[in-house]
Structure formats: structure tokens, C-alpha cells
Design an enzyme around this catalytic site. Structure first.
Site, PDB file in Angstrom:
ATOM      1  N   CYS A   2     -13.302  75.273  80.938  1.00 40.77           N
ATOM      2  CA  CYS A   2     -13.568  74.154  81.839  1.00 40.77           C
ATOM      3  C   CYS A   2     -13.863  74.637  83.253  1.00 40.77           C
ATOM      4  O   CYS A   2     -13.353  75.671  83.688  1.00 40.77           O
ATOM      5  CB  CYS A   2     -12.350  73.235  81.906  1.00 40.77           C
ATOM      6  SG  CYS A   2     -11.814  72.673  80.303  1.00 40.77           S
ATOM      7  N   ARG A  27     -19.710  79.107  82.376  1.00 45.04           N
ATOM      8  CA  ARG A  27     -18.347  79.282  81.860  1.00 45.04           C
ATOM      9  C   ARG A  27     -18.212  78.801  80.415  1.00 45.04           C
ATOM     10  O   ARG A  27     -17.250  79.130  79.745  1.00 45.04           O
ATOM     11  CB  ARG A  27     -17.349  78.506  82.742  1.00 45.04           C
ATOM     12  CG  ARG A  27     -17.300  79.023  84.167  1.00 45.04           C
ATOM     13  CD  ARG A  27     -16.558  78.050  85.066  1.00 45.04           C
ATOM     14  NE  ARG A  27     -15.151  77.997  84.775  1.00 45.04           N
ATOM     15  CZ  ARG A  27     -14.233  78.805  85.282  1.00 45.04           C
ATOM     16  NH1 ARG A  27     -14.604  79.749  86.115  1.00 45.04           N
ATOM     17  NH2 ARG A  27     -12.966  78.677  84.972  1.00 45.04           N
ATOM     18  N   TRP A  75     -14.479  72.377  78.066  1.00 42.98           N
ATOM     19  CA  TRP A  75     -14.531  73.224  76.874  1.00 42.98           C
ATOM     20  C   TRP A  75     -13.329  72.792  76.050  1.00 42.98           C
ATOM     21  O   TRP A  75     -12.187  73.057  76.425  1.00 42.98           O
ATOM     22  CB  TRP A  75     -14.433  74.686  77.305  1.00 42.98           C
ATOM     23  CG  TRP A  75     -14.714  75.687  76.238  1.00 42.98           C
ATOM     24  CD1 TRP A  75     -15.949  76.137  75.860  1.00 42.98           C
ATOM     25  CD2 TRP A  75     -13.768  76.397  75.437  1.00 42.98           C
ATOM     26  NE1 TRP A  75     -15.818  77.073  74.852  1.00 42.98           N
ATOM     27  CE2 TRP A  75     -14.490  77.251  74.574  1.00 42.98           C
ATOM     28  CE3 TRP A  75     -12.374  76.393  75.339  1.00 42.98           C
ATOM     29  CZ2 TRP A  75     -13.886  78.091  73.657  1.00 42.98           C
ATOM     30  CZ3 TRP A  75     -11.760  77.228  74.411  1.00 42.98           C
ATOM     31  CH2 TRP A  75     -12.524  78.062  73.592  1.00 42.98           C
ATOM     32  N   ASN A  99      -8.620  72.070  84.563  1.00 42.39           N
ATOM     33  CA  ASN A  99      -8.940  73.303  83.839  1.00 42.39           C
ATOM     34  C   ASN A  99      -7.609  73.955  83.475  1.00 42.39           C
ATOM     35  O   ASN A  99      -6.809  74.246  84.361  1.00 42.39           O
ATOM     36  CB  ASN A  99      -9.781  74.225  84.736  1.00 42.39           C
ATOM     37  CG  ASN A  99      -9.933  75.621  84.161  1.00 42.39           C
ATOM     38  OD1 ASN A  99      -9.754  75.831  82.964  1.00 42.39           O
ATOM     39  ND2 ASN A  99     -10.248  76.574  85.017  1.00 42.39           N
ATOM     40  N   GLY A 100      -7.385  74.164  82.188  1.00 46.57           N
ATOM     41  CA  GLY A 100      -6.128  74.784  81.764  1.00 46.57           C
ATOM     42  C   GLY A 100      -5.596  74.093  80.521  1.00 46.57           C
ATOM     43  O   GLY A 100      -6.314  73.314  79.877  1.00 46.57           O
ATOM     44  N   GLU A 460     -18.858  97.490  70.954  1.00 51.24           N
ATOM     45  CA  GLU A 460     -19.548  96.691  71.951  1.00 51.24           C
ATOM     46  C   GLU A 460     -20.945  96.280  71.465  1.00 51.24           C
ATOM     47  O   GLU A 460     -21.371  95.139  71.656  1.00 51.24           O
ATOM     48  CB  GLU A 460     -19.623  97.446  73.283  1.00 51.24           C
ATOM     49  CG  GLU A 460     -20.365  96.733  74.394  1.00 51.24           C
ATOM     50  CD  GLU A 460     -19.782  95.359  74.755  1.00 51.24           C
ATOM     51  OE1 GLU A 460     -18.687  95.011  74.276  1.00 51.24           O
ATOM     52  OE2 GLU A 460     -20.455  94.639  75.507  1.00 51.24           O
ATOM     53  N   LYS A 464     -22.013  92.418  71.062  1.00 54.28           N
ATOM     54  CA  LYS A 464     -23.151  91.881  71.812  1.00 54.28           C
ATOM     55  C   LYS A 464     -24.122  91.191  70.864  1.00 54.28           C
ATOM     56  O   LYS A 464     -24.582  90.094  71.121  1.00 54.28           O
ATOM     57  CB  LYS A 464     -23.829  93.036  72.548  1.00 54.28           C
ATOM     58  CG  LYS A 464     -24.434  92.775  73.855  1.00 54.28           C
ATOM     59  CD  LYS A 464     -23.550  92.432  75.028  1.00 54.28           C
ATOM     60  CE  LYS A 464     -22.153  92.102  74.807  1.00 54.28           C
ATOM     61  NZ  LYS A 464     -21.262  91.807  75.832  1.00 54.28           N
ATOM     62  N   GLU A 467     -22.615  87.879  69.328  1.00 53.14           N
ATOM     63  CA  GLU A 467     -22.374  86.743  70.214  1.00 53.14           C
ATOM     64  C   GLU A 467     -23.661  86.097  70.707  1.00 53.14           C
ATOM     65  O   GLU A 467     -23.706  84.887  70.875  1.00 53.14           O
ATOM     66  CB  GLU A 467     -21.420  87.076  71.367  1.00 53.14           C
ATOM     67  CG  GLU A 467     -21.899  88.075  72.350  1.00 53.14           C
ATOM     68  CD  GLU A 467     -20.837  88.436  73.382  1.00 53.14           C
ATOM     69  OE1 GLU A 467     -19.916  87.653  73.623  1.00 53.14           O
ATOM     70  OE2 GLU A 467     -20.947  89.524  73.967  1.00 53.14           O
ATOM     71  N   HIS A 483     -14.193 103.150  52.356  1.00 54.18           N
ATOM     72  CA  HIS A 483     -12.929 102.642  51.813  1.00 54.18           C
ATOM     73  C   HIS A 483     -13.002 101.137  51.572  1.00 54.18           C
ATOM     74  O   HIS A 483     -11.992 100.443  51.666  1.00 54.18           O
ATOM     75  CB  HIS A 483     -11.775 103.009  52.752  1.00 54.18           C
ATOM     76  CG  HIS A 483     -11.592 104.492  52.858  1.00 54.18           C
ATOM     77  ND1 HIS A 483     -11.009 105.232  51.860  1.00 54.18           N
ATOM     78  CD2 HIS A 483     -11.990 105.376  53.813  1.00 54.18           C
ATOM     79  CE1 HIS A 483     -11.027 106.512  52.210  1.00 54.18           C
ATOM     80  NE2 HIS A 483     -11.622 106.625  53.393  1.00 54.18           N
ATOM     81  N   LYS A 578     -17.271  81.942  79.445  1.00 53.71           N
ATOM     82  CA  LYS A 578     -17.359  83.173  80.245  1.00 53.71           C
ATOM     83  C   LYS A 578     -15.982  83.648  80.677  1.00 53.71           C
ATOM     84  O   LYS A 578     -15.679  84.826  80.655  1.00 53.71           O
ATOM     85  CB  LYS A 578     -18.226  82.892  81.477  1.00 53.71           C
ATOM     86  CG  LYS A 578     -18.388  84.069  82.413  1.00 53.71           C
ATOM     87  CD  LYS A 578     -19.322  85.083  81.822  1.00 53.71           C
ATOM     88  CE  LYS A 578     -19.494  86.323  82.671  1.00 53.71           C
ATOM     89  NZ  LYS A 578     -20.003  87.437  81.868  1.00 53.71           N
TER      90      LYS A 578
HETATM   91  C1  F6R Z   1     -18.313  89.539  75.698  1.00 51.86           C
HETATM   92  C2  F6R Z   1     -17.543  88.998  76.789  1.00 51.86           C
HETATM   93  C3  F6R Z   1     -16.092  88.804  76.568  1.00 51.86           C
HETATM   94  C4  F6R Z   1     -15.297  89.247  77.804  1.00 51.86           C
HETATM   95  C5  F6R Z   1     -13.814  88.908  77.621  1.00 51.86           C
HETATM   96  C6  F6R Z   1     -12.984  89.366  78.798  1.00 51.86           C
HETATM   97  O1  F6R Z   1     -19.659  89.660  76.041  1.00 51.86           O
HETATM   98  O2  F6R Z   1     -18.062  88.693  77.825  1.00 51.86           O
HETATM   99  O3  F6R Z   1     -15.650  89.472  75.441  1.00 51.86           O
HETATM  100  O4  F6R Z   1     -15.488  90.621  77.972  1.00 51.86           O
HETATM  101  O5  F6R Z   1     -13.674  87.526  77.459  1.00 51.86           O
HETATM  102  O6  F6R Z   1     -13.369  88.743  79.978  1.00 51.86           O
HETATM  103  P1  F6R Z   1     -12.939  89.329  81.376  1.00 51.86           P
HETATM  104  O7  F6R Z   1     -13.587  90.656  81.508  1.00 51.86           O
HETATM  105  O8  F6R Z   1     -13.443  88.337  82.377  1.00 51.86           O
HETATM  106  O9  F6R Z   1     -11.446  89.429  81.367  1.00 51.86           O
END
Ligand code: F6R
Length: 583
Positions: A2, A27, A75, A99-100, A460, A464, A467, A483, A578
Site C-alpha cells: 500500500c 509499490r 495491496w 499502509n501496514g 537471481e 528475475k 517475476e 538428484h 516493490k
Molecule cells: C526482486 C525484488 C525483491 C526485493 C526484496 C527485498 O526483483 O525486487 O525480491 O529484492 O523484496 O527488498 P528490499 O531490498 O527493498 O529489502
């Protein structure tokens, strides 16, 4: 997660609020709403889906005269993403955005129901609004204080009262800033929501209450007004734009060379700026998502190059696990936003246990930046695309620095001198990534295999890809594949093989041969020529400390191109947020 924005000023709030919501879109959200008010009326307009639907709805309504309002992107946590559950929530004299997560919402709801309060939505937010309204008898600060003292969980609230022309806000465990402008004052989840209007802001601490009007801003703590420092944000308005790129993700990947140059230079000029990790008997690296994958690279480098014992764990586990740490332990928290709820909780736990904490963080005003003992700022600037790219690369670069110093080496300048240029050359090779993307974008499953540091990069690369393109993808330690998971390899299954670590090069190549002979379409990403496979990218071979910085950008661009070919919403992938500010 949110996002909230609010305005008390001299102008009509509509455009300011919509502008703020659009800036908070990154976000992640599934519904949105605004409330504006004047002395006679509060007008609430909400909509499910994109902000443009809310905007259409607002434009099709006749709006009341107003210079006070709050707005929200939701969200969904408690209750489906419906219009009824969307914020703002209006109960009695109180209208509120949140938000929370209120963890004891059920309990409070039952108490209020027993007192005759009726609820319309499934949300914990309506419970908070009801509780403030329940305690409200003309003194806003008292009502907010009384209600928040009963709430467990996290919140940043923007609150309007029917009989007040002020905007109120309070936070605990969720981000909130108070913007100080010439045409009025603001609240927002982050500075980018109001950067078009002001760069001056105050950071309220936990449970401090902001009371804002067009020309005054007051902060209260335990019922008394307190003085707060006014800070100035060092972000530019331009940072919010795509600057000609089709997507923020692409823009942010393309920023990597320049950011690497700027962020690393001070450390190369003066290595004493790099913390000395040798003084600790053990290091814990704690983070979530991509940040923990950056941490996995850090762990490998610190163990292999500096012989330091390193334990690496996702924050959502660390915070609840039996953890052994004390004053000889350094806990490194890695976070772009600095507001990830689990990482914050892990940091607080480590501090409670007597460990030192070091944050590798981007947002300087964030909770993690403020509460950790020491900070290294990655200086990535605002990262708007939900999927992290540039912040991850800079986190990896910082781990390279830490391991380099811990291993006792001294000529960092020479080591990283060419890095930005090499990354730029890699990024310029867009045709190669597009060609690879064409080979995989119609597949349903993709695998990434590698060993040691290469495996960390696989994690990673795989994240990437899944997602942003929604293709199912998994990363495996190359030796582990046989395995079980190898049963999923069939004719044409794409398998990325990452091979940069000389010590286990031949082992990984054997594992790649195993999947190839079962029909896999193999794409190698290596720092030496590997022949005999379908497709490959060869990056320059550089020092082990910084080698991942040449590999992962290729994987980022491949993920980007695949997502584009599949027509995905690249900057705002579905279901993702985000900044994950709730558990
Ligand atoms: C993936 C991504 C998330 C963040 C994770 C941590 O592309 O963006 O996996 O890396 O949510 O977020 P931060 O770095 O803001 O703690």
C-alpha cells in the site's frame, strides 16, 4: 505494498493526490481511492484496478471544493481487492488510509461489535478507523493516541476528521514522511510521491503524530508538541521519468555503469571507508529476495577469499529462528528500500541479541538506514521498476568491496577501474539477449544451473526471469540436479549454465552435458569460451571479487526481453510489491 499520500494546502487536492498515487504505483497495488473534504462534506471515490480507472471515475464525478485530502493504493491483505475493501475507509467522523497490517484487528473488531459498531468491509483498516472514531470526542491527538496504543502490528495512517480542517498522520513500522511545501503540507509513503511539490521533509518516529494545515505543521509525542529537523531530499524530479526508455526496468539496467562508477569511487580512493569485517568471529547476512541473493555472493566471496565464517539467511526465517549471535557477530542487513518488514524485524532481533548491525541500503531515510549501527549506502537513486536490477548490482559490488578489503588486498583502484566500461559494453550487446529471448519466450519452464558463486547468480537470474515474464523458472546447484529435478528436463527445455568459477568449471560443464544429452536447449553464460552448446554469452574474465557484476546484467536483460516478447507488464508484474512492508 500500500501507498499513502495526503495534502493540506491552498490548492484543490485532486491533481496532487493523483500525481502522488501514480508515483506510488511502483509499490504494487490492486485498487485505489481518494477522499477530499471541506467544512461540510467528505467525498470518497474508489476503484478496483489501475489508477487510470480511479482517475476516470474522479473526472466523471463533480468534485466538492476542497483543499484537503488523502489517497491510497491498496495491496490486498485482509479481504479481496474490491471497492468496499479499498481505502479510504470512512467511519463516523473519521476517514482514514492505511499502509501496514493490524494484527489484533479481529479482537478489536469483536470488542467494537459488542458495543454496537457495524462493519462494512473485511479490512483491518476499517477496524482502525472505527477505533479512532470510538475514542474521538473532539480532541484528534488524544483519539489517535488512545487508539494506536491498542493496535498491534504496523501502520502508517493518514487521517481526516469531519470537524477539523487538518490532516493527521501517524506511523509505526511502516514508512511515512511529512512534506513541507510552500503551497501546503503533505504526507506520503515516500518522497517520490511528492517530489514535484517539495523536497523538504520531516521523518516522524514511531507513534509521533503529525498535524498539518495549509500553513502549519506540528509533530506531537505523548501529547506534547516536539521540534523535528527538516531534511532535504537529494533526488531529482527527473529521476521519476523514464528518460526516453520504454520501461523503468530498462532505464535502471542501463544506469548500472554510471552508478557503479559513482558508488565505488570513494571507496577506491580511500579504502578505510570500507568496514573491516575481519574483527568479527562470524558474519550473518540477512535479507529478502534479490537482496539475499546478493548476500549469497557476499557469503561465497567472504568465505573463499577472506576465510570468514558467514551464515546467510532470508529475513523471514531469521527473525523466527533460534539464532546464535553476540557482540562478536556482525549482522549485515541488505535492503534497497530499507523498509522490508522482515528485514527490519531481523535487524531488531540482532540488535537485541547484542550483535553489531551493518546495513547495505539504498533509501537513506528508511527505517533500516536509521536504526542500523553502520550503513553503506549503495547510492542507486530511486528504483521504480518493481523488479530490482541496479540496486542488486550495487549490493553485489559492495560485497565485492567488503571481501576485497577483508582478504587483505590493497589495490582496489586497479581492480575496479574498468568495471563500468565493461558493464556498459555488456549492456550494449542487446541483440544477443534478444536472440536468446526469442529462443525461450514460448517455453513454460526454464532452469538455471551453476555451482558456488555461479549458483548464487543463477538464483537471481531465475528470480528475475520468473517475476517479470511469468515463466516458471528454477535455479539449481548444478551437482544437485541429478538428484531429482533432472526428470523435468525434456526436449527443448531451456537450461542456463553459469560458469565463471575456475575451480568448478569442469564439474559444471559435465552437469551441462548431462542435461544437453537429455534434450535441453543449453544457454551458457561464462567468462571463457564454452563450445558445443546452443547459445552462449561470453563476458570478460575479471577478478573473482567483481565477476558477478559482468554476468547478472546479461541475465537481467534476457529477462527483460523475454517479458517484452510475452507482452508482460514489465515494470509492475502482477501480485508483486516493490517494498514489502508487511510480513
Ligand atoms: C526482486 C525484488 C525483491 C526485493 C526484496 C527485498 O526483483 O525486487 O525480491 O529484492 O523484496 O527488498 P528490499 O531490498 O527493498 O529489502
Amino acid at each position: 505494498m500500500c501507498g499513502i499520500v495526503g495534502y493540506a494546502g491552498t490548492k484543490h487536492p485532486k491533481d496532487i493526490l493523483l500525481d502522488g498515487l501514480k508515483a506510488l504505483e511502483y509499490r504494487g497495488y490492486d485498487s485505489a481511492g481518494i477522499a477530499i473534504k471541506n467544512e461540510k462534506k467528505v467525498q470518497v471515490i474508489k476503484s478496483v484496478g489501475k489508477i487510470k480507472y480511479l482517475e476516470d471515475k474522479i473526472n466523471n464525478n463533480s468534485l466538492i471544493d476542497s483543499n484537503l485530502g488523502i489517497a491510497h493504493t491498496r495491496w490486498a491483505t485482509h479481504g479481496a481487492p474490491t471497492e468496499t475493501n479499498a481505502h479510504p475507509h470512512n467511519v463516523g467522523k473519521v476517514t482514514l488510509v492505511h499502509n501496514g497490517i493490524i494484527e489484533n484487528a479481529g479482537e478489536i473488531k469483536n470488542k467494537l461489535i459488542s458495543k454496537g459498531v457495524i462493519f462494512n468491509s473485511d479490512t483491518d483498516t476499517e477496524v482502525a478507523a472505527s477505533l479512532i472514531n470510538y475514542y474521538y470526542s473532539g480532541d484528534q491527538i488524544k483519539a489517535i493516541e488512545k487508539a494506536t496504543s491498542e493496535l498491534a502490528g504496523s501502520y502508517a495512517f493518514g487521517i481526516l476528521f469531519d470537524d477539523s480542517d487538518m490532516l493527521f498522520a501517524v506511523k509505526k513500522g511502516s514508512p511515512l514522511i511529512v512534506g513541507i511545501g510552500s503551497d501546503g503540507n503533505y504526507i506520503a509513503s515516500d518522497i517520490m510521491a511528492i517530489i514535484n511539490y517539495t523536497k523538504r521533509y520531516i521523518l516522524p518516529e514511531e507513534d509521533e503524530i503529525a498535524a498539518l494545515s495549509a500553513n502549519s505543521f506540528k509533530i506531537f509525542k505523548n501529547g506534547k508538541e516536539i521540534k523535528k529537523e527538516i531534511l532535504t531530499a537529494d533526488v531529482s524530479v527527473e529521476a521519476k521519468s523514464k528518460q526516453g526508455y520504454e520501461h523503468y526496468m530498462l532505464k535502471e539496467i542501463m544506469e548500472e555503469p554510471l552508478l557503479l562508477e559513482n558508488t565505488l569511487k570513494p571507496f577506491a580512493d580511500d579504502m578505510s571507508l570500507i568496514p573491516d569485517l575481519k574483527e568479527y568471529s562470524e558474519i550473518h547476512i540477512v535479507a529478502c529476495g534479490s537482496a539475499i541473493y546478493a548476500g549469497m555472493i557476499g557469503k561465497t566471496l567472504l568465505e573463499e577469499k577472506a576465510a570468514i565464517r558467514v551464515y546467510c539467511e532470508v529475513a523471514s526465517e531469521y527473525r523466527y529462528k533460534k539464532v546464535i549471535c553476540d557482540k562478536n557477530t556482525l549482522v549485515i542487513l541488505v535492503s534497497q528500500s530499507g523498509e522490508t518488514a522482515d528485514t527490519i524485524a531481523a535487524m531488531r532481533k540482532a540488535k537485541d541479541m547484542g550483535a553489531d548491525t551493518l546495513a547495505i541500503v539504498n533509501v537513506k531515510s528508511s527505517t533500516i538506514a536509521r536504526e542500523s549501527d553502520e550503513q553503506i549506502f549503495i547510492e542507486a537513486g530511486p528504483e521504480i521498476a518493481v523488479a530490482t536490477t541496479k540496486a542488486y548490482i550495487l549490493q553485489v559490488a559492495i560485497f565485492g568491496l567488503l571481501a576485497y578489503k577483508a582478504s587483505g588486498l590493497k589495490n582496489l583502484k586497479r581492480e575496479i577501474g574498468n568495471l563500468p566500461r565493461l558493464v556498459k559494453e555488456i549492456l550494449d550487446d542487446r541483440d544477443t539477449y534478444l536472440k536468446i529471448a526469442h529462443h525461450i519466450y514460448k517455453n513454460n519452464d526454464v532452469f538455471f544451473i551453476g555451482r558456488k558463486v555461479d549458483y548464487a547468480m543463477c538464483m537471481e537470474g531465475s528470480l528475475k526471469l520468473k517475476e517479470v515474464s511469468y515463466i516458471h523458472s528454477e535455479a539449481y546447484q548444478a551437482g544437485e540436479l541429478k538428484h531429482g529435478t533432472i526428470s523435468l528436463i525434456e526436449e527443448g527445455t531451456p537450461v542456463f549454465g553459469i560458469i565463471t568459477d575456475d575451480d568448478i568449471r569442469d564439474k559444471t560443464i559435465s552437469n551441462i552435458a548431462e542435461v544437453k544429452s537429455r534434450g535441453a536447449k543449453v544457454i551458457t553464460v561464462s567468462n571463457e569460451n564454452v563450445t558445443g552448446y546452443d547459445l552462449g554469452v561470453v563476458v570478460p574474465k575479471i577478478s573473482d571479487f567483481f565477476q558477478p557484476i559482468l554476468v547478472v546484467p546479461c541475465l537481467q536483460l534476457i529477462a527483460y526481453e523475454v517479458a517484452k516478447l510475452r507482452g508482460c507488464d514489465i515494470d509492475k508484474p502482477k501480485n508483486l510489491a516493490k517494498s514489502v512492508t508487511v510480513e
